[in-house]
Design a protein around this motif. Structure first.
Motif, PDB file in Angstrom:
ATOM      1  N   ARG A 103       0.716  -1.194   0.000  1.00 46.35           N
ATOM      2  CA  ARG A 103      -0.146  -0.201  -0.008  1.00 46.35           C
ATOM      3  C   ARG A 103       0.859   1.181  -0.077  1.00 46.35           C
ATOM      4  O   ARG A 103       1.896   1.525   0.811  1.00 46.35           O
ATOM      5  CB  ARG A 103      -1.035   0.021   1.109  1.00 46.35           C
ATOM      6  N   ASP A 104       0.585   2.072  -0.793  1.00 48.51           N
ATOM      7  CA  ASP A 104       1.324   3.255  -0.989  1.00 48.51           C
ATOM      8  C   ASP A 104       0.445   4.485  -0.873  1.00 48.51           C
ATOM      9  O   ASP A 104      -0.811   4.486  -1.338  1.00 48.51           O
ATOM     10  CB  ASP A 104       2.035   3.643  -2.126  1.00 48.51           C
ATOM     11  N   VAL A 105       0.696   5.601   0.054  1.00 53.90           N
ATOM     12  CA  VAL A 105      -0.107   6.773   0.183  1.00 53.90           C
ATOM     13  C   VAL A 105       0.532   7.835  -0.240  1.00 53.90           C
ATOM     14  O   VAL A 105       1.629   8.170   0.315  1.00 53.90           O
ATOM     15  CB  VAL A 105      -0.752   7.043   1.696  1.00 53.90           C
ATOM     16  N   VAL A 106       0.174   8.474  -1.337  1.00 54.66           N
ATOM     17  CA  VAL A 106       0.942   9.793  -1.793  1.00 54.66           C
ATOM     18  C   VAL A 106       0.066  10.940  -2.076  1.00 54.66           C
ATOM     19  O   VAL A 106      -1.066  11.013  -2.565  1.00 54.66           O
ATOM     20  CB  VAL A 106       1.266   9.360  -3.340  1.00 54.66           C
ATOM     21  N   PRO A 107       0.496  12.203  -1.454  1.00 53.52           N
ATOM     22  CA  PRO A 107      -0.525  13.395  -1.758  1.00 53.52           C
ATOM     23  C   PRO A 107      -0.748  13.753  -3.404  1.00 53.52           C
ATOM     24  O   PRO A 107       0.192  13.244  -4.118  1.00 53.52           O
ATOM     25  CB  PRO A 107       0.255  14.500  -1.175  1.00 53.52           C
TER      26      PRO A 107
ATOM     27  N   ASP B 220       5.821  10.002  -0.172  1.00 55.13           N
ATOM     28  CA  ASP B 220       5.133   8.458  -0.128  1.00 55.13           C
ATOM     29  C   ASP B 220       5.339   7.901   1.056  1.00 55.13           C
ATOM     30  O   ASP B 220       6.468   7.773   1.586  1.00 55.13           O
ATOM     31  CB  ASP B 220       5.831   7.780  -1.371  1.00 55.13           C
ATOM     32  N   TYR B 221       4.112   7.527   1.660  1.00 58.54           N
ATOM     33  CA  TYR B 221       4.010   6.700   2.915  1.00 58.54           C
ATOM     34  C   TYR B 221       3.683   5.380   2.552  1.00 58.54           C
ATOM     35  O   TYR B 221       2.612   5.196   1.812  1.00 58.54           O
ATOM     36  CB  TYR B 221       2.947   7.472   3.867  1.00 58.54           C
ATOM     37  N   SER B 222       4.363   4.380   2.891  1.00 59.04           N
ATOM     38  CA  SER B 222       4.058   3.017   2.319  1.00 59.04           C
ATOM     39  C   SER B 222       3.963   1.746   3.526  1.00 59.04           C
ATOM     40  O   SER B 222       4.784   1.996   4.414  1.00 59.04           O
ATOM     41  CB  SER B 222       4.988   2.628   1.209  1.00 59.04           C
TER      42      SER B 222
END
Length: 250
Positions: free
Chosen positions: A151-155, A228-230
């Motif tokens: 899972r990657d969380v990207v603005p 990126d927060y993964s």
């Protein structure tokens, strides 16, 4: 045929280390080769038969071993191993390609939404004003074997949903590296062992409660922003990480 000796340890091994020891042994064997008996293998590894049996069961469920009642346990297929150093950040897809292994993306889900409080913390942003982010969930298979749930969380300022096209190979990192206006610098990564929950277990075709390697990472730009927060879950036995450490001389 001489059966390779597994790593012999004199202490009770955590579940992950047992899997790694069995994986190392299987890696030296050929399909059709027979493993030592459970009592002999448990004694060599210094673990209980119950612990060993649980690990062997997970390998059997993944199609790597077959257990024949009254006969023994046999290797059915070789395990693709991805080996890399942790000093340089490299996508799973590039790593596999470098080693001549084929990867595919499964269970791909993307959405744009407001970041959760935990995601805001992971992005090192104040939680009083949630930002809009792109969330990319997928499973990566290597040689058709599920090996990682990512899972990657990207603005949205860095990546939008339309960037995830039909030819998406699975790497958000590689997409970010293609941007000429974004300079990436470092990644801070925490590594722990964690038991598999039901949802992740189903996606990776393993049993709930199986041990996974969990990597939680923050990817920084040169202006010290987290882009990126993964959170990544890796199936033990498919990965071999190493670290080169510098010696400080007196």
């Amino acid at each position: 045929m001489t059966v390779p000796e597994p790593v012999s340890l004199n202490i009770r091994l955590p579940h992950v280390q047992v899997e790694e020891a069995i994986t190392a042994m299987i890696g030296q064997m050929q399909p059709g080769d027979q493993l030592p008996t459970e009592p002999a293998l448990a004694k060599r590894l210094g673990v209980s038969r119950a612990t060993l049996r649980e690990v062997l069961r997970t390998f059997a469920e993944r199609g790597i071993l077959v257990r024949r009642q009254g006969v023994g346990t046999f290797v059915t297929s070789r395990i693709p191993i991805l080996e890399t150093g942790l000093e340089v950040l490299e996508s799973l897809e590039r790593m596999a390609k470098r080693l001549g292994l084929a990867t595919k993306v499964a269970h791909l889900e993307t959405c744009e939404r407001a970041a959760t409080p935990a995601e805001m913390a992971g992005l090192a942003l104040p939680g009083n004003n949630p930002v809009e982010v792109l969330v990319v969930d997928r499973v990566i298979t290597v040689e058709n074997e599920p090996v990682a749930d990512l899972r990657d969380v990207v603005p949205l300022g860095y990546l939008r949903k339309e960037a995830i096209g039909n030819d998406f190979g699975g790497s958000v990192l590689d997409l970010l590296l293609q941007r000429n206006d974004l300079m990436l610098s470092t990644s801070r990564t925490d590594i722990i062992a964690e038991e598999t929950g039901p949802h992740c277990a189903a996606r990776l075709s393993i049993s709930p409660g199986s041990a996974l390697l969990k990597l939680t990472a923050q990817l920084y730009s040169y202006d010290e922003k987290v882009v990126d927060y993964s959170i990544s879950y890796f199936v033990p036995g498919h990965f071999k990480f190493h670290v080169m450490r510098r010696v400080i001389n007196k």
